[in-house]
Design a protein around this motif. Structure first.
Motif, PDB file in Angstrom:
ATOM      1  N   GLN A 220       4.684  -5.075  -3.607  1.00 24.34           N
ATOM      2  CA  GLN A 220       3.506  -5.053  -4.478  1.00 24.34           C
ATOM      3  C   GLN A 220       2.701  -6.335  -4.316  1.00 24.34           C
ATOM      4  O   GLN A 220       1.465  -6.315  -4.349  1.00 24.34           O
TER       5      GLN A 220
ATOM      6  N   SER B 117      -5.456  -7.218  -1.021  1.00 27.63           N
ATOM      7  CA  SER B 117      -6.665  -6.929  -1.787  1.00 27.63           C
ATOM      8  C   SER B 117      -7.474  -8.197  -2.027  1.00 27.63           C
ATOM      9  O   SER B 117      -8.708  -8.213  -1.892  1.00 27.63           O
ATOM     10  N   SER B 118      -6.750  -9.286  -2.350  1.00 30.35           N
ATOM     11  CA  SER B 118      -7.430 -10.562  -2.558  1.00 30.35           C
ATOM     12  C   SER B 118      -8.068 -11.050  -1.263  1.00 30.35           C
ATOM     13  O   SER B 118      -9.175 -11.607  -1.264  1.00 30.35           O
TER      14      SER B 118
ATOM     15  N   THR C 237      -1.250  -6.826  -3.340  1.00 34.58           N
ATOM     16  CA  THR C 237      -2.174  -7.654  -4.113  1.00 34.58           C
ATOM     17  C   THR C 237      -2.828  -8.717  -3.228  1.00 34.58           C
ATOM     18  O   THR C 237      -4.041  -8.971  -3.319  1.00 34.58           O
TER      19      THR C 237
END
Length: 352
Positions: free
Chosen positions: A116, A123-124, A120
């Motif tokens: 996960q 995405s950042s 994240t």
């Protein structure tokens, strides 16, 4: 009357002498035959009574240490491969399995968390890359304004204050772009680190899976099973007793693998060859004869296989006829050999 008795006595004496002479001649012939048999072999077979029946004996051992919970076999009883012989107390091993399952669950949860985190961080990273493009566009616009205001400032079309504002805006956009590039590099580094953490977490999960498999394997060892078909020997263990690793808990005599080890004199070995037919006379069965065949010849004398081999260089040498083991295989079907037990004495006659 007296003369007749004397004649009868005279006739009986030669007959008695002839009888003694015949007996003496027979003994002489028998002695000569016996003497000849010491130097010459007139028989058509080779014999020895220095022989015993042997068989495969499978020792069933414990692979873990534990107290005996139950004994499931009878002394001298028939067992089959896979039958349960002994049950050990398994409480400690059950706990170890539960611990290994919990450790595996924790490792799998950690792996999910790291996966996960990778999502994240990616995405950042994408968001940072998009802002970098925006900063690049802003810088391009600031550069165009700077060029235009520079020309206008030369023509005195704009004030110095306006020119200074455009110059400051250009420097600000250049700094923002450089900072965003550094932020993109940092985001990529975080993503790469999280991906490395995934590989580490996967290795941890694999190790915990191996630990769980090992714990379950140790638990399975608390059930000791027969390794072969046969008859169990003497029972030397009792319920509640502590058994250690590699301790023998039972011995199984395999019934379909029996043979004879016959020890022949070294002077007999010249006439013994593999494949020769053999008559096996079993002493315990009233001399009952079974059929066999010479299967293997020992590569050395029996003395050479002893724990302490004799040393003839000590100065006390006495020449002793050595014995060489010969393996004889039964040719009778296994069901006919049920009466024969390992360790029985037999007499061997090899047909030349």
């Amino acid at each position: 009357m007296t003369d007749e008795k004397n004649r009868e006595a005279a006739d009986k004496k030669p007959k008695k002498n002839r009888f003694i002479e015949i007996i003496a001649i027979l003994f002489l012939i028998a002695g000569m035959i016996w003497m000849a048999s010491l130097f010459f072999d007139f028989s058509n077979s080779i014999k020895t009574n220095n022989a015993q029946v042997d068989a495969d004996i499978a020792a069933v051992t414990s692979r873990v240490t534990g107290n005996i919970k139950a004994i499931k076999f009878n002394e001298f009883g028939v067992v089959h491969a896979g039958d349960t012989l002994v049950l050990l107390n398994d409480e400690e091993f059950v706990i170890k399995v539960a611990q290994a399952e919990a450790d595996l669950a924790i490792a799998q949860a950690n792996l999910a968390v790291i996966k996960q985190a990778v999502i994240t961080s990616k995405s950042s990273e994408n968001s940072t890359a998009a802002r970098l493009k925006g900063n690049a566009a802003n810088l391009e616009k600031a550069e165009k304004n700077y060029k235009r205001f520079t020309n206008m400032f030369r023509d005195s079309a704009v004030t110095l204050n306006q020119y200074d504002q455009v110059t400051a805006q250009l420097k600000s956009e250049e700094a923002n772009l450089q900072a965003m590039k550094s932020e993109v590099i940092a985001s990529k580094s975080v993503t790469e680190q999280n991906q490395l953490n995934i590989e580490s977490a996967k290795a941890t999960v694999q190790r915990k899976e191996a630990d769980l498999a090992a714990a379950k394997l140790q638990l399975s060892y608390t059930k000791i099973v027969a390794t072969a078909d046969g008859i169990v020997g003497e029972r030397t263990i009792h319920a509640g007793e502590l058994v250690n690793v590699n301790q023998v808990v039972a011995e199984i005599v395999v019934q379909n693998k029996k043979w004879v080890i016959a020890n022949f004199k070294e002077t007999q070995m010249e006439a013994i060859k593999e494949g020769q037919l053999v008559n096996i006379r079993v002493d315990a069965l009233g001399g009952k004869i079974f059929k066999g065949r010479v299967s293997n010849l020992s590569p050395a004398t029996g003395a050479k296989f002893s724990m302490v081999a004799p040393d003839n260089s000590t100065g006390n040498f006495v020449k002793i006829t050595q014995r060489i083991p010969v393996r004889v295989a039964f040719t009778d079907p296994p069901e006919k050999l049920s009466e024969i037990k390992p360790g029985m004495n037999v007499s061997i006659e090899i047909i030349k």
